[in-house]
Design a protein around this motif. Structure first.
Motif, mmCIF file in Angstrom:
data_model
loop_
_atom_site.group_PDB
_atom_site.id
_atom_site.type_symbol
_atom_site.label_atom_id
_atom_site.label_comp_id
_atom_site.label_asym_id
_atom_site.label_seq_id
_atom_site.Cartn_x
_atom_site.Cartn_y
_atom_site.Cartn_z
ATOM 1 N N PHE A 69 0.852 -1.197 0.000
ATOM 2 C CA PHE A 69 0.000 0.000 0.000
ATOM 3 C C PHE A 69 0.886 1.244 0.000
ATOM 4 N N LYS A 70 0.677 2.126 -0.955
ATOM 5 C CA LYS A 70 1.475 3.345 -1.057
ATOM 6 C C LYS A 70 0.669 4.540 -0.566
ATOM 7 N N GLN A 71 1.169 5.173 0.493
ATOM 8 C CA GLN A 71 0.457 6.303 1.092
ATOM 9 C C GLN A 71 0.897 7.623 0.465
ATOM 10 N N ILE A 72 0.044 8.614 0.642
ATOM 11 C CA ILE A 72 0.394 9.974 0.226
ATOM 12 C C ILE A 72 1.611 10.435 1.021
ATOM 13 N N ASP A 73 2.604 10.958 0.338
ATOM 14 C CA ASP A 73 3.793 11.478 1.007
ATOM 15 C C ASP A 73 3.376 12.610 1.932
ATOM 16 N N ILE A 74 3.719 12.470 3.214
ATOM 17 C CA ILE A 74 3.321 13.480 4.198
ATOM 18 C C ILE A 74 3.848 14.861 3.834
ATOM 19 N N ASN A 75 4.956 14.904 3.077
ATOM 20 C CA ASN A 75 5.551 16.180 2.677
ATOM 21 C C ASN A 75 5.061 16.656 1.312
ATOM 22 N N ASP A 76 4.062 15.959 0.760
ATOM 23 C CA ASP A 76 3.582 16.321 -0.567
ATOM 24 C C ASP A 76 2.058 16.421 -0.582
ATOM 25 N N ALA A 77 1.491 16.702 0.575
ATOM 26 C CA ALA A 77 0.036 16.704 0.684
ATOM 27 C C ALA A 77 -0.559 18.108 0.655
ATOM 28 N N GLY A 78 0.269 19.129 0.551
ATOM 29 C CA GLY A 78 -0.235 20.491 0.577
ATOM 30 C C GLY A 78 -0.915 20.892 -0.720
ATOM 31 N N VAL A 79 -1.562 22.041 -0.704
ATOM 32 C CA VAL A 79 -2.211 22.598 -1.889
ATOM 33 C C VAL A 79 -1.887 24.083 -1.932
ATOM 34 N N GLY A 80 -2.124 24.694 -3.067
ATOM 35 C CA GLY A 80 -1.936 26.126 -3.176
ATOM 36 C C GLY A 80 -0.492 26.563 -2.974
ATOM 37 N N GLN A 81 -0.334 27.713 -2.322
ATOM 38 C CA GLN A 81 1.006 28.261 -2.130
ATOM 39 C C GLN A 81 1.872 27.366 -1.252
ATOM 40 N N SER A 82 1.270 26.709 -0.251
ATOM 41 C CA SER A 82 2.056 25.827 0.610
ATOM 42 C C SER A 82 2.611 24.649 -0.188
ATOM 43 N N HIS A 83 1.841 24.162 -1.162
ATOM 44 C CA HIS A 83 2.339 23.085 -2.023
ATOM 45 C C HIS A 83 3.498 23.580 -2.881
ATOM 46 N N GLN A 84 3.388 24.809 -3.383
ATOM 47 C CA GLN A 84 4.467 25.403 -4.168
ATOM 48 C C GLN A 84 5.748 25.494 -3.338
ATOM 49 N N ALA A 85 5.606 25.924 -2.091
ATOM 50 C CA ALA A 85 6.769 26.009 -1.212
ATOM 51 C C ALA A 85 7.355 24.627 -0.933
ATOM 52 N N ASP A 86 6.483 23.657 -0.728
ATOM 53 C CA ASP A 86 6.942 22.294 -0.479
ATOM 54 C C ASP A 86 7.759 21.761 -1.645
ATOM 55 N N GLN A 87 7.317 22.069 -2.860
ATOM 56 C CA GLN A 87 8.046 21.579 -4.037
ATOM 57 C C GLN A 87 9.417 22.229 -4.166
ATOM 58 N N ILE A 88 9.500 23.508 -3.848
ATOM 59 C CA ILE A 88 10.802 24.189 -3.884
ATOM 60 C C ILE A 88 11.754 23.568 -2.864
ATOM 61 N N LEU A 89 11.243 23.363 -1.649
ATOM 62 C CA LEU A 89 12.076 22.804 -0.586
ATOM 63 C C LEU A 89 12.410 21.338 -0.833
ATOM 64 N N LYS A 90 11.512 20.634 -1.494
ATOM 65 C CA LYS A 90 11.749 19.214 -1.780
ATOM 66 C C LYS A 90 12.972 19.038 -2.665
ATOM 67 N N LYS A 91 13.122 19.917 -3.638
ATOM 68 C CA LYS A 91 14.270 19.831 -4.543
ATOM 69 C C LYS A 91 15.546 20.355 -3.879
ATOM 70 N N ALA A 92 15.406 21.366 -3.052
ATOM 71 C CA ALA A 92 16.595 22.013 -2.487
ATOM 72 C C ALA A 92 17.137 21.302 -1.260
ATOM 73 N N PHE A 93 16.248 20.731 -0.452
ATOM 74 C CA PHE A 93 16.660 20.093 0.799
ATOM 75 C C PHE A 93 16.165 18.646 0.812
ATOM 76 N N PRO A 94 17.071 17.684 0.789
ATOM 77 C CA PRO A 94 16.649 16.274 0.793
ATOM 78 C C PRO A 94 15.744 15.938 1.966
ATOM 79 N N GLU A 95 15.896 16.659 3.076
ATOM 80 C CA GLU A 95 15.118 16.347 4.266
ATOM 81 C C GLU A 95 13.847 17.168 4.369
#
Length: 767
Positions: A69-95
């Motif tokens: 079973f594959k769950q939604i990534d806890i760090n990829d569940a945002g929407v809107g501007q928070s999702h945009q920020a998450d994507q920037i940080l996901k690429k820049a910071f492995p953690e």
């Protein structure tokens, strides 16, 4: 009794027609897709039953065990501007965002300057500092960390970050939590509590355990109600086993689809609840009609044929209506809703398939043995031969005074729905959790002692050349203006990635993280401070994430998507009902009645939870709103489930009308013969949903009360009062279809003149 005479079509000359030939012809005309499915299953019962069991085992084993079973990534569940920020940080910071843990040391009598206080803090640091799982350990006694000491100097925090992503952090946190707990044991005069990553893990586990417990409790409740309704162990076992096998098959299928669209961690609990609800409903519809036909004198096979052509058809239409309602979740724009939509559509489809194939196969094979294992006394109160005398007595005043009944019932529902106009959605904070929930006591103490947003800081992703003087100056100005605004507090931390093209700025906001104070602080940060600082840097981009930002963005998204979801469900449900009953009045009225029941449920939620009328009774503290995800979820689920009852009743009414009864008599017959099974199915749902009302989590209480109230209203006020009263008032206008819609395809067994040439059903008293 008024009846309409339906003229039999003249038989073609040439050949003698026996009564058996006529009966065969009538049944062939009545056959439809659902009936043909039932007929095939009954004549190939081994293939239907064992094929079903094999599919369930293979799907569950392959999907849930082999594939996983594959769950939604806890760090990829945002929407809107928070999702945009998450994507920037996901690429820049492995953690991704820092996985922060903190330990609060507090004393009501000693201050941080007391040697015993220093010794306790020192032991906390010593218990974790050698762990390879942490980094950036901060002591409150370091000069740069004075913000980790409360203003009254009776509390201090030790902070660190966990290495790795959220999953790795949660894997490693238990050992550190145990170590700091031992420090608290050795220093009984101090409160030593942990929170942060340990809070996420503990609360997620508590939430999952509560959902699992609710699911486990719902099964015995369902069995208990069915024992009272069906009165025999074998008869009860069929819908339960069929529903549970459908749930298992769906869990396996959703595990497969989760590798394409990751699923929410709680989706299996939703599958269990919806699977039980629709699976038991569909089985009850089918079994009760089969028993009724047998009680009327038909043999088992003939009764099964009629049940397939009538109740089976209702199940098919109801199932497609529910599927349409559930599909509305696809338009919510949220990953959790998307996974819930996929799961609920699959479980409804599987339940519908099982009810139309496996159920008739079992009924055909078992025959009268379905009634084995009779419950003493209970089976004597069954009324398989016809309508309930109790419901006929209840319907009598409604049909005698339809205008008064409609006005009173409609007025009551409108009055109950009026508070829904003031409905306010809110992200649930600490007040939604019981005091004994994991780490809640620590978090509350931190908020009381510091109130600096450390529990839920805003995280700003800045994409720019971090080495340029302009960027450095802008980040400095951001820190200065944020503190000067009074909307943020120290410490404001800045971290730059290895490529020096992204900065992560962590800003503690005032408030609890989800209250109006925090929301206002976020608005100031996003709309005023960031544009005036980072926004002035050429080619720089910024976005804000964090708990507060995610809450605001999700709330905003769902409010914007709600009209789309509602419109989709209403339009397609109207179209399906229009084609099914070939009546524009029936379709419109069904929409209006269902909206009334949903509106009344919303109003009840506002009164009980937003206004806090049920705080003492249900043991909760109101947060002044309703869970942000609940309105859309409730609408889709309730609209789909209530359509089950509506279609089942109307199909029976239309059947009686097409056999020659007047509309008034058809309504009385249709509702009195279906009221027992509808109220029984509703009782199962109310019992299951009420389990959630007893859960300690506020969001779950709201969902349980909303679902239970709506189903109760739907099965009583709507179906027993408003539906018959409105049909009586409208008379033959109920079946009105404009000439310009005559082109609509027919889902009915045949033209009105070609329907079953059967005698009108008896309307006299029945046992």
């Amino acid at each position: 009794m008024k009846t309409r005479v339906i003229q039999d079509e003249p038989e073609p000359t040439g050949g003698h027609k026996t009564p058996m030939d006529l009966c065969s012809k009538q049944m062939q005309k009545a056959m439809n897709i659902a009936a043909r499915m039932g007929h095939w299953s009954a004549t190939h019962w081994k293939t239907a039953v064992f094929g079903w069991l094999a599919c369930v085992v293979v799907l569950f084993a392959f999907g849930n065990i082999a594939l996983g079973f594959k769950q939604i990534d806890i760090n990829d569940a945002g929407v809107g501007q928070s999702h945009q920020a998450d994507q920037i940080l996901k690429k820049a910071f492995p953690e991704r965002a820092p996985q922060t843990e903190f330990v609060l040391v507090e004393s009501s009598s000693r201050t941080v300057d007391d040697p015993a206080f220093r010794s306790t803090v020192r032991d906390v640091i010593g218990s974790v500092e050698s762990s390879p799982a942490i980094k950036n350990l901060d002591s409150p006694y370091q000069l740069r960390n004075r913000s980790l000491i409360s203003d009254d100097r009776h509390a201090a925090m030790v902070k660190w970050e966990m290495k790795g992503d959220a999953d790795r952090a949660q894997d490693n946190i238990d050992a550190l939590s145990a170590a700091t707990d031992k420090v608290g044991t050795h220093h009984p005069g101090f409160f030593v509590g942990h929170a942060g990553v340990s809070s996420d893990k503990g609360l997620e586990k508590m939430f999952g355990d509560q959902l699992k417990l609710a699911g486990e409790r719902s099964i015995p409740i369902t069995i208990g109600v069915l024992l009272l309704v069906l009165g025999a162990l074998v008869a009860v076992g069929i819908p339960i086993l069929l529903a549970l096998s459908g749930v298992l098959a769906t869990i396996g299928l959703v595990a497969v689809t989760s590798h394409v669209v990751p699923a929410d961690s709680n989706v299996n609990a939703v599958i269990l609840l919806i699977g039980l609800a629709v699976g038991v409903d569909y089985s009850l519809f089918y079994i009760k009609r089969w028993r009724e036909e047998r009680a009327a004198g038909k043999d088992s096979d003939a009764a099964l044929a009629v049940a397939g052509a009538t109740s089976g058809r209702s199940v098919l239409i109801s199932g497609f209506t529910v599927l349409i309602a559930m599909a509305g979740l696809f338009f919510a724009g949220d990953k959790t809703y998307l996974s819930f939509g996929i799961a609920t559509m699959i479980v409804v489809g599987v339940s519908m398939l099982g009810s139309l194939t496996v159920l008739p196969a079992l009924l055909s094979k078992l025959g009268p043995r379905v009634d084995k294992g009779r419950i003493p006394f209970v089976h004597r109160f069954r009324n398989d031969a016809g309508g309930s005398r109790l419901w006929k007595a209840m319907l009598r005043p409604t049909l005698k005074h339809p205008a008064v009944a409609a006005a009173l019932a409609g007025g009551l529902l409108i009055a109950l729905a009026l508070p829904a106009l003031k409905l306010h959605t809110a992200q649930s904070g600490l007040e939604s959790l019981p005091n004994n929930a994991p780490t809640v006591d620590t978090i509350q103490r931190v908020q009381d002692a510091f109130s600096n947003g450390d529990v839920a800081p805003a995280i700003v992703a800045v994409e720019a050349d971090t080495d340029s003087p302009a960027t450095k100056q802008a980040i400095g100005a951001l820190k200065t203006q944020a503190l000067a605004s009074g909307k943020a507090t120290k410490p404001i931390d800045v971290e730059v990635n290895a490529s020096h093209d992204v900065a992560r700025v962590t800003i503690p906001l005032v408030g609890s993280g989800v209250d109006a104070k925090s929301n206002d602080a976020l608005k100031t940060l996003r709309n005023d401070i960031l544009p005036a600082t980072i926004g002035k840097v050429p080619d720089a981009t910024f976005a804000v994430t964090g708990t507060t930002a995610q809450s605001v963005d999700q709330n905003s998204l769902l409010k914007s998507k709600a009209p789309i979801v509602f419109g989709f469900v209403l339009i397609f449900a109207f179209a399906l009902l229009l084609v099914t009953f070939r009546s524009i009045v029936i379709a419109l009225k069904a929409i209006v009645l269902n909206l009334l029941s949903v509106g009344a449920a919303y109003g009840a939620l506002v009164l009980v939870f937003q206004y806090g009328w049920g705080e003492g009774l249900l043991d909760f503290t109101s947060n002044g709103g309703i869970a942000y995800w609940l309105p859309i979820f409730l609408f889709v689920i309730l609209f789909g489930l209530s359509m089950d009852y509506h279609i089942f009743i109307l199909t029976r009414v239309r059947e009686a009308y097409d056999r020659g009864l007047s509309t008034e008599d058809a309504v009385e017959h249709g509702i009195s013969t279906t009221a027992g099974v509808v109220s029984s199915a509703a009782l199962v749902m109310v019992g299951v949903f009420a389990v959630f009302a007893l859960m300690p989590i506020l969001d779950m209480k709201e969902m349980g009360i909303g679902l239970a109230v709506a189903v109760l209203i739907d099965a009583t006020i709507i179906r027993a009062v408003l539906l018959p009263a409105s049909m009586k008032l409208l008379g033959d206008w109920n079946w009105y279809l404009p000439k310009w819609l005559e082109w609509l395809p027919r889902l009915e067994p045949g033209e009105r003149g070609e329907r079953e040439q059967l005698a009108p059903p008896a309307l006299g008293p029945t046992g």
